[in-house]
Enzyme design. Sequence first.
Site, short mmCIF file in Angstrom:
data_model
loop_
_atom_site.label_atom_id
_atom_site.label_comp_id
_atom_site.label_asym_id
_atom_site.label_seq_id
_atom_site.Cartn_x
_atom_site.Cartn_y
_atom_site.Cartn_z
N SER A 67 0.84 -1.20 0.00
CA SER A 67 0.00 0.00 0.00
C SER A 67 0.88 1.26 0.00
O SER A 67 1.63 1.46 -0.94
CB SER A 67 -0.97 -0.07 1.19
OG SER A 67 -2.01 0.85 1.02
N ASP A 113 -10.26 -5.56 -3.13
CA ASP A 113 -9.62 -4.58 -2.25
C ASP A 113 -10.53 -3.36 -2.12
O ASP A 113 -10.91 -2.74 -3.12
CB ASP A 113 -8.28 -4.18 -2.88
CG ASP A 113 -7.41 -3.32 -1.97
OD1 ASP A 113 -7.95 -2.43 -1.30
OD2 ASP A 113 -6.20 -3.54 -1.96
N HIS A 164 -7.45 -5.99 1.05
CA HIS A 164 -6.23 -5.18 1.26
C HIS A 164 -5.42 -5.68 2.46
O HIS A 164 -4.42 -5.08 2.83
CB HIS A 164 -6.65 -3.72 1.49
CG HIS A 164 -5.56 -2.71 1.26
ND1 HIS A 164 -4.97 -2.50 0.04
CD2 HIS A 164 -4.94 -1.84 2.11
CE1 HIS A 164 -4.06 -1.55 0.13
NE2 HIS A 164 -4.02 -1.14 1.39
N1 LIG Z 1 -8.60 -0.14 9.58
C1 LIG Z 1 -7.27 -0.12 9.09
C2 LIG Z 1 -7.17 1.04 8.12
C3 LIG Z 1 -5.81 1.27 7.61
C4 LIG Z 1 -5.30 0.13 6.77
O1 LIG Z 1 -5.99 -0.60 6.10
N2 LIG Z 1 -3.99 0.04 6.79
C5 LIG Z 1 -3.32 -0.95 6.00
C6 LIG Z 1 -2.43 -0.24 5.05
S1 LIG Z 1 -3.37 0.88 4.05
C7 LIG Z 1 -2.26 1.69 3.05
O2 LIG Z 1 -1.20 2.08 3.29
C8 LIG Z 1 -2.56 -1.88 6.93
O3 LIG Z 1 -1.60 -2.50 6.53
N3 LIG Z 1 -3.04 -1.96 8.19
C9 LIG Z 1 -2.39 -2.72 9.22
C10 LIG Z 1 -2.71 -4.16 9.27
O4 LIG Z 1 -2.02 -4.87 10.05
O5 LIG Z 1 -3.63 -4.63 8.57
C11 LIG Z 1 -6.30 -0.01 10.24
O6 LIG Z 1 -6.51 0.83 11.13
O7 LIG Z 1 -5.31 -0.77 10.26
#
Ligand SMILES: N[C@@H](CCC(=O)N[C@@H](CSC=O)C(=O)NCC(=O)O)C(=O)O
Length: 282
Positions: A151, A227, A260
């Site tokens: 990401s 995603d 994602h």
């Molecule tokens: N609810 C999530 C929102 C943020 C999220 O999806 N973060 C992703 C990266 S998004 C783009 O850079 C992530 O990797 N989150 C950490 C995880 O361990 O999944 C949140 O607060 O994590």
Amino acid sequence: MISAPDLISQTRCFDGTLGFYKHFSSSCRSEMKFSVYQPPQAIASPVPVLYYLSGLTCTEENVMAKSGVQQYAAEQGLMLVASDTSPRDTGIPGETDDWDFGIGAGFYVDAIAEPWSQHYQMYSYVVNELPALIAAHFPVLPDRQGIFGHSMGGHGALVCALKNRDRYRSVSAFAPICAPMRCPWGQKAFTHYLGNDKTQWHTYDASELVLTASFPGSILIDQGGADQFLNNQLMPDVFEQACKTAGQSLILRRQAGYDHSYYFIATFIADHVRHHAIALYA
Ligand SMILES: N[C@@H](CCC(=O)N[C@@H](CSC=O)C(=O)NCC(=O)O)C(=O)O
């Protein structure tokens, strides 16, 4: 001389060692943390090193705790280094206000706008400072480096590789933010870190950079079809088109049904480690 980092904790994992470290970063002018997985092969002789850049809200721990990457790094004989996603506790007003900006969201750029420029120097940190520290204190072959990420970090990996084709032999990404100048996450970060001059933004947008600075090897990208951020934030079609225009070799795999999350990353991370190992051991 580069000072040794402080070891916070260490755990045995797949016959290698997973360690968490902290040190004072001269680029970010604050304490930074990172994690290192040393594969069993590194006991006998130095090994190539693969850098991982995480996404928004992450720390140096997410990929080590959730992806299962250590198993594949141990199989392939690669040192794995994961940095944090921003400086923390710098005292800059507002740095904890938003989950997609400030702490946990450094976007791997060198901020030039005040007050962020005082500490948010993540590009210099991941490209220069951290590799120099790793080369000084861990058994790595510093001329055999690869970089990947997820990401925000997937985009960071693309930018670092495109801007430094002499330093990285391989690059890949999971669901990267492909065109930050065109999406809300990127526009918010670039406005605050880089200011309003769009010529500065171009220097950190992979879909712009690839038009003038291609990478010698193939770029591997996995993108989940389910995603939740695909259409409004990630925009892989823009990067695909730019690669086509530039003649950049790109393997873009659209994985139906995947979201994602780190479940998606865990599913395909063995392929990514193999992609890097082939280039790093060539
Ligand atoms: N609810 C999530 C929102 C943020 C999220 O999806 N973060 C992703 C990266 S998004 C783009 O850079 C992530 O990797 N989150 C950490 C995880 O361990 O999944 C949140 O607060 O994590």
